[in-house]
Motif scaffolding. Sequence first.
Motif, PDB file in Angstrom:
ATOM      1  N   GLY A 159       7.887 -23.174   7.887  1.00 33.74           N
ATOM      2  CA  GLY A 159       8.175 -24.582   8.136  1.00 33.74           C
ATOM      3  C   GLY A 159       9.105 -24.819   9.303  1.00 33.74           C
ATOM      4  O   GLY A 159       9.010 -25.849   9.984  1.00 33.74           O
ATOM      5  N   LEU A 162       7.503 -25.514  12.664  1.00 32.36           N
ATOM      6  CA  LEU A 162       6.914 -26.836  12.870  1.00 32.36           C
ATOM      7  C   LEU A 162       7.961 -27.937  12.952  1.00 32.36           C
ATOM      8  O   LEU A 162       7.600 -29.109  13.155  1.00 32.36           O
ATOM      9  N   ALA A 163       9.237 -27.603  12.793  1.00 33.67           N
ATOM     10  CA  ALA A 163      10.279 -28.633  12.748  1.00 33.67           C
ATOM     11  C   ALA A 163      10.424 -29.348  14.087  1.00 33.67           C
ATOM     12  O   ALA A 163      10.489 -30.581  14.153  1.00 33.67           O
ATOM     13  N   THR A 166       7.413 -31.527  14.931  1.00 31.89           N
ATOM     14  CA  THR A 166       7.463 -32.693  14.045  1.00 31.89           C
ATOM     15  C   THR A 166       8.509 -33.687  14.504  1.00 31.89           C
ATOM     16  O   THR A 166       8.292 -34.910  14.473  1.00 31.89           O
ATOM     17  N   PRO A 185       6.891 -35.208   6.108  1.00 28.11           N
ATOM     18  CA  PRO A 185       6.567 -33.775   6.250  1.00 28.11           C
ATOM     19  C   PRO A 185       6.561 -33.021   4.928  1.00 28.11           C
ATOM     20  O   PRO A 185       5.857 -32.005   4.796  1.00 28.11           O
ATOM     21  N   SER A 186       7.326 -33.488   3.951  1.00 27.17           N
ATOM     22  CA  SER A 186       7.358 -32.805   2.656  1.00 27.17           C
ATOM     23  C   SER A 186       6.075 -32.997   1.865  1.00 27.17           C
ATOM     24  O   SER A 186       5.841 -32.276   0.887  1.00 27.17           O
ATOM     25  N   ASN A 249      15.698 -27.944   1.224  1.00 24.74           N
ATOM     26  CA  ASN A 249      15.351 -28.179   2.619  1.00 24.74           C
ATOM     27  C   ASN A 249      16.616 -28.506   3.425  1.00 24.74           C
ATOM     28  O   ASN A 249      17.368 -29.420   3.085  1.00 24.74           O
ATOM     29  N   LEU A 252      14.979 -29.230   8.433  1.00 27.74           N
ATOM     30  CA  LEU A 252      14.292 -30.470   8.785  1.00 27.74           C
ATOM     31  C   LEU A 252      15.237 -31.675   8.746  1.00 27.74           C
ATOM     32  O   LEU A 252      15.279 -32.446   9.714  1.00 27.74           O
TER      33      LEU A 252
END
Length: 321
Positions: A159, A162-163, A166, A185-186, A249, A252
Amino acid sequence: MTGTNGTRSPATTASPPASVHAADAPKEAPRLRKPRGNTPGRPRRSVLLTVLTGLVLLYTVVPLVWLVISATKTQEGLADSSGLWFGDDFALWDNIGQTFTYDDGIFVRWLLNTLLYVVLGAGGATFLAILGGYGLAKFDFPGKRAVFAVVIGAVAVPGTALAVPTFLMFSKMGLTDSPWAVIIPSLVSPFGLYLMWVFATEAVPVEVLEAARIDGAGEARTFFQVALPLLAPGIVTVLLFTTVATWNNYFLPLIMLKDPDWYPLTLGLSAWNSQAETIGGDVIFNLVITGSLLTIVPLIAAFLLLQKYWQSGLAAGSVKE
């Protein structure tokens, strides 16, 4: 019996059949197969496995024990006593009260934000994984193999990779520094989708679905009234995984949020820790430690309460008939 010369020959005794000799002969004792545990290399491997398991257990439990013990100490007690033993004063309840009331109760706001992200993000991800996994498992369509390859590839991508893309996409949309930057995103959980795909393939028999359709049930009714109850263990398993991922998390929200009022617990406690390490900071370490303990309590409770569903969900689909 009379012979050819007129003399009587002695009577010959008939020999017993071979079966009689075989019955009277002593039977050979069957050979006992040695158990595998008596092999020379087996005990050594068992001891090594036990030692490794004990090391992993210590690695897992010792930080948790340190956290619980340290949360019962005052700021002075943290410096004066051993890390794995209690201090002179039991200050757990005072620390909890200070944690909830510090800075106008900002910890409560962070806790509510985390619950919001979990309910909408993890709950939405679980719901989408249920729908997608059921559809991929029970319906055939062109390009299904390509979808499978995409899902497996998405599971392999971390993940954090992709942060940044995003963030750039959400900044152009004007959604940064808002709860939607964490919630949307979650909603995407490739691992949850794959797990529900595998689980639905084995847990929902095709004959049951065909019987419901013959009785006149539509696809929506068949899914909600027939398939969904059978998917309950898998749903709980996916929900636990997505909840833990959303609850823990950190990266992010770190790049998406600037307003402390929208921080989750992970980002808020990190900000407290940075203030405590700063000379002249108002935050003290006992609040950081107590807040960390309060953060993991809901996760431990969720795993303990849903453990039986979680275990059955992991085992389902692992054996193919």
